[in-house]
Design a protein around this motif. Structure first.
Motif, PDB file in Angstrom:
ATOM      1  N   GLY A   1     -46.828  25.744 -24.570  1.00 38.12           N
ATOM      2  CA  GLY A   1     -47.789  25.531 -23.499  1.00 38.12           C
ATOM      3  C   GLY A   1     -47.574  24.249 -22.726  1.00 38.12           C
ATOM      4  N   LEU A   2     -47.076  23.211 -23.397  1.00 35.14           N
ATOM      5  CA  LEU A   2     -46.897  21.920 -22.721  1.00 35.14           C
ATOM      6  C   LEU A   2     -45.510  21.739 -22.105  1.00 35.14           C
ATOM      7  CD1 LEU A   2     -48.713  19.397 -25.086  1.00 35.14           C
ATOM      8  CD2 LEU A   2     -49.562  20.453 -22.981  1.00 35.14           C
ATOM      9  N   GLN A   3     -44.580  22.625 -22.406  1.00 36.01           N
ATOM     10  CA  GLN A   3     -43.219  22.466 -21.890  1.00 36.01           C
ATOM     11  C   GLN A   3     -43.167  22.305 -20.375  1.00 36.01           C
ATOM     12  OE1 GLN A   3     -40.333  25.412 -23.163  1.00 36.01           O
ATOM     13  NE2 GLN A   3     -39.042  25.039 -21.373  1.00 36.01           N
ATOM     14  N   PRO A   4     -43.941  23.102 -19.595  1.00 35.47           N
ATOM     15  CA  PRO A   4     -43.867  22.938 -18.136  1.00 35.47           C
ATOM     16  C   PRO A   4     -44.335  21.569 -17.647  1.00 35.47           C
ATOM     17  CG  PRO A   4     -44.828  25.066 -18.705  1.00 35.47           C
ATOM     18  CD  PRO A   4     -44.785  24.258 -19.970  1.00 35.47           C
ATOM     19  N   THR A   5     -45.101  20.849 -18.464  1.00 38.55           N
ATOM     20  CA  THR A   5     -45.613  19.545 -18.036  1.00 38.55           C
ATOM     21  C   THR A   5     -44.701  18.390 -18.450  1.00 38.55           C
ATOM     22  OG1 THR A   5     -46.885  19.074 -20.058  1.00 38.55           O
ATOM     23  CG2 THR A   5     -47.945  20.439 -18.386  1.00 38.55           C
ATOM     24  N   LEU A   6     -43.676  18.672 -19.242  1.00 32.62           N
ATOM     25  CA  LEU A   6     -42.800  17.608 -19.723  1.00 32.62           C
ATOM     26  C   LEU A   6     -41.858  17.151 -18.618  1.00 32.62           C
ATOM     27  CD1 LEU A   6     -41.919  19.009 -23.271  1.00 32.62           C
ATOM     28  CD2 LEU A   6     -43.585  17.224 -22.680  1.00 32.62           C
ATOM     29  N   ALA A   7     -41.771  15.852 -18.460  1.00 35.57           N
ATOM     30  CA  ALA A   7     -40.938  15.289 -17.406  1.00 35.57           C
ATOM     31  C   ALA A   7     -39.459  15.420 -17.754  1.00 35.57           C
ATOM     32  CB  ALA A   7     -41.283  13.810 -17.208  1.00 35.57           C
ATOM     33  N   SER A   8     -38.619  15.221 -16.756  1.00 31.12           N
ATOM     34  CA  SER A   8     -37.191  15.190 -16.992  1.00 31.12           C
ATOM     35  C   SER A   8     -36.864  14.059 -17.967  1.00 31.12           C
ATOM     36  CB  SER A   8     -36.453  14.967 -15.665  1.00 31.12           C
ATOM     37  OG  SER A   8     -35.064  14.847 -15.877  1.00 31.12           O
ATOM     38  N   ARG A   9     -36.075  14.372 -18.989  1.00 27.48           N
ATOM     39  CA  ARG A   9     -35.690  13.404 -20.019  1.00 27.48           C
ATOM     40  C   ARG A   9     -36.896  12.929 -20.821  1.00 27.48           C
ATOM     41  NH1 ARG A   9     -33.131   9.001 -16.571  1.00 27.48           N
ATOM     42  NH2 ARG A   9     -32.864   7.957 -18.567  1.00 27.48           N
ATOM     43  N   ALA A  10     -37.898  13.794 -20.975  1.00 25.16           N
ATOM     44  CA  ALA A  10     -39.053  13.450 -21.797  1.00 25.16           C
ATOM     45  C   ALA A  10     -38.624  13.352 -23.254  1.00 25.16           C
ATOM     46  CB  ALA A  10     -40.145  14.504 -21.643  1.00 25.16           C
ATOM     47  N   ARG A  11     -39.403  12.637 -24.033  1.00 26.77           N
ATOM     48  CA  ARG A  11     -39.120  12.459 -25.461  1.00 26.77           C
ATOM     49  C   ARG A  11     -40.263  13.086 -26.265  1.00 26.77           C
ATOM     50  NH1 ARG A  11     -35.696   8.715 -27.832  1.00 26.77           N
ATOM     51  NH2 ARG A  11     -34.439   9.159 -25.972  1.00 26.77           N
ATOM     52  N   VAL A  12     -39.938  14.050 -27.127  1.00 26.11           N
ATOM     53  CA  VAL A  12     -40.912  14.725 -27.982  1.00 26.11           C
ATOM     54  C   VAL A  12     -40.592  14.390 -29.430  1.00 26.11           C
ATOM     55  CG1 VAL A  12     -41.885  16.938 -28.712  1.00 26.11           C
ATOM     56  CG2 VAL A  12     -41.190  16.608 -26.326  1.00 26.11           C
ATOM     57  N   VAL A  13     -41.568  13.816 -30.137  1.00 26.16           N
ATOM     58  CA  VAL A  13     -41.378  13.428 -31.537  1.00 26.16           C
ATOM     59  C   VAL A  13     -42.396  14.169 -32.394  1.00 26.16           C
ATOM     60  CG1 VAL A  13     -41.372  11.540 -33.204  1.00 26.16           C
ATOM     61  CG2 VAL A  13     -40.535  11.148 -30.871  1.00 26.16           C
ATOM     62  N   ILE A  14     -41.912  14.971 -33.346  1.00 29.03           N
ATOM     63  CA  ILE A  14     -42.765  15.717 -34.266  1.00 29.03           C
ATOM     64  C   ILE A  14     -42.664  15.057 -35.632  1.00 29.03           C
ATOM     65  CG2 ILE A  14     -43.184  17.944 -35.368  1.00 29.03           C
ATOM     66  CD1 ILE A  14     -41.903  19.282 -32.958  1.00 29.03           C
ATOM     67  N   THR A  15     -43.785  14.572 -36.146  1.00 31.52           N
ATOM     68  CA  THR A  15     -43.756  13.886 -37.432  1.00 31.52           C
ATOM     69  C   THR A  15     -43.913  14.875 -38.581  1.00 31.52           C
ATOM     70  OG1 THR A  15     -46.140  13.477 -37.506  1.00 31.52           O
ATOM     71  CG2 THR A  15     -44.772  11.851 -36.363  1.00 31.52           C
ATOM     72  N   ALA A  16     -43.368  14.516 -39.727  1.00 25.65           N
ATOM     73  CA  ALA A  16     -43.485  15.317 -40.948  1.00 25.65           C
ATOM     74  C   ALA A  16     -43.628  14.360 -42.116  1.00 25.65           C
ATOM     75  CB  ALA A  16     -42.259  16.214 -41.132  1.00 25.65           C
ATOM     76  N   THR A  17     -44.421  14.708 -43.091  1.00 27.25           N
ATOM     77  CA  THR A  17     -44.621  13.829 -44.238  1.00 27.25           C
ATOM     78  C   THR A  17     -43.420  13.882 -45.172  1.00 27.25           C
ATOM     79  OG1 THR A  17     -45.658  15.526 -45.630  1.00 27.25           O
ATOM     80  CG2 THR A  17     -47.093  14.309 -44.107  1.00 27.25           C
ATOM     81  N   GLY A  18     -43.381  12.946 -46.112  1.00 26.36           N
ATOM     82  CA  GLY A  18     -42.281  12.893 -47.059  1.00 26.36           C
ATOM     83  C   GLY A  18     -42.194  14.113 -47.944  1.00 26.36           C
ATOM     84  N   SER A  19     -43.259  14.906 -48.034  1.00 27.44           N
ATOM     85  CA  SER A  19     -43.249  16.087 -48.892  1.00 27.44           C
ATOM     86  C   SER A  19     -42.288  17.149 -48.403  1.00 27.44           C
ATOM     87  CB  SER A  19     -44.661  16.682 -48.995  1.00 27.44           C
ATOM     88  OG  SER A  19     -45.115  17.130 -47.729  1.00 27.44           O
ATOM     89  N   CYS A  20     -41.826  17.021 -47.145  1.00 28.62           N
ATOM     90  CA  CYS A  20     -40.886  18.011 -46.618  1.00 28.62           C
ATOM     91  C   CYS A  20     -39.579  17.992 -47.393  1.00 28.62           C
ATOM     92  CB  CYS A  20     -40.613  17.746 -45.137  1.00 28.62           C
ATOM     93  SG  CYS A  20     -39.781  16.179 -44.802  1.00 28.62           S
ATOM     94  N   GLN A  21     -39.322  16.919 -48.145  1.00 25.25           N
ATOM     95  CA  GLN A  21     -38.084  16.799 -48.904  1.00 25.25           C
ATOM     96  C   GLN A  21     -38.225  17.336 -50.325  1.00 25.25           C
ATOM     97  OE1 GLN A  21     -35.172  15.614 -47.552  1.00 25.25           O
ATOM     98  NE2 GLN A  21     -36.310  15.615 -45.639  1.00 25.25           N
ATOM     99  N   TRP A  22     -39.397  17.808 -50.690  1.00 27.50           N
ATOM    100  CA  TRP A  22     -39.603  18.238 -52.059  1.00 27.50           C
ATOM    101  C   TRP A  22     -39.134  19.653 -52.332  1.00 27.50           C
ATOM    102  CZ3 TRP A  22     -45.351  16.370 -52.763  1.00 27.50           C
ATOM    103  CH2 TRP A  22     -45.373  14.981 -52.619  1.00 27.50           C
ATOM    104  N   LEU A  23     -38.862  20.415 -51.281  1.00 27.56           N
ATOM    105  CA  LEU A  23     -38.419  21.793 -51.462  1.00 27.56           C
ATOM    106  C   LEU A  23     -36.909  21.854 -51.351  1.00 27.56           C
ATOM    107  CD1 LEU A  23     -41.036  23.707 -49.300  1.00 27.56           C
ATOM    108  CD2 LEU A  23     -41.092  23.237 -51.729  1.00 27.56           C
TER     109      LEU A  23
END
Length: 287
Positions: A109-131
């Motif tokens: 939904g937000l992709q059309p509003t992202l500027a040229s060369r926008a930066r998107v950062v998705i955080t994940a907790t340390g538990s993502c490494q437990w699997l």
């Protein structure tokens, strides 16, 4: 929290507007109030702060909110330069896939509003490494993980870890897809607290067990224990905010779709060829 600190740093760095989005009206309003006080200072006089409360447990509401934001920004001739997506948590006891559906709807939904060369950062907790194996990109929630009985404490812990691994996989896919766009949007994922985050997640998960919970309650009665816990929490929050801000800067080179453990790219992260890009000041920030 981490995201309000990142928003404050973006505001001090010259962001034209900051949009805070969350599921708790009280938390979002409190964070927005703090940012407005900062914006009233000489270094943030031109920045506006807008709070948004969205129920991410309902895909239709997320889609409608994204449409509203698109219309709002289009009417002002603005776009989003920095988008930071924190954890959505467990949105429903009955559907572990709600947060994943909401995340995909949010990015779409937000992709059309992202500027040229926008930066998107998705955080994940340390538990993502437990699997040993994370969820595949784009898959729905799983009903059974690692043999743990569904509904048990262990199953919830593993399910949460699988969701965090899903966030990394989705960021990798978006990074590859968006890299091919003329706008050249950079999407990455990270565990901002690195080892501190891993230990904090381990302690949080262990505290779900009744014996551990009772032990923690006893430790809390020891003089100075709460101060120590508070100090560790502040240190984790500060380090995490610094890492996210580092990845948000256009002067920082990132590999689209890559996963970062702290400020360092993790081995085995998705590779993506990206040309070197110069820096530019942020105009609009969303977190």
């Amino acid at each position: 929290g981490v995201l309000p600190e990142v928003a404050a740093a973006l505001l001090r760095g010259g962001a034209g507007a900051v949009h805070l989005v969350g599921t708790s009206g009280a938390a979002v309003s409190a964070a927005a109030g703090s940012l407005r006080k900062l914006a009233a200072g000489p270094r943030g006089a031109t920045c506006s702060v807008t709070p948004h409360v969205v129920d991410f447990g309902h895909e239709e509401e997320v889609t409608l909110w994204c449409w509203t934001i698109r219309q709002f920004l289009a009417g002002q001739g603005k776009s989003i330069d920095v988008l930071v997506v924190g954890s959505l948590g467990r949105l429903s006891e009955n559907s572990a896939g709600d947060a994943e559906i909401a995340l995909k709807s949010l990015l779409t939904g937000l992709q059309p509003t992202l500027a040229s060369r926008a930066r998107v950062v998705i955080t994940a907790t340390g538990s993502c490494q437990w699997l040993s194996e994370g969820k595949e990109e784009g898959t729905e929630a799983i009903d059974s993980i690692g043999g743990a009985e569904k509904g048990s404490c262990l199953h919830e812990v593993q399910e949460d870890a699988a969701h965090e691994a899903f966030r990394i996989g989705l960021a990798a896919r978006q990074g590859r897809d968006w890299m091919a766009l003329p706008a050249g949007i950079d999407c990455v994922s990270c565990t901002p607290g690195a080892c501190l985050s891993a230990w904090a997640d381990l302690a949080a998960c262990a505290s779900r067990l009744p014996p551990i919970r009772a032990a923690v309650a006893l430790v809390g009665l020891v003089p100075g224990s709460r101060w120590a816990a508070s100090s560790v929490s502040r240190a984790l929050s500060a380090r995490s905010a610094s890492t996210v801000l580092h990845l948000c800067r256009r002067a920082t080179y990132v590999s689209p779709g890559a996963y970062y453990w702290g400020q360092h790219r993790a081995l085995g992260a998705a590779d993506a060829a990206a040309a070197g890009r110069g820096s530019a000041p942020c105009r609009e920030a969303a977190g």
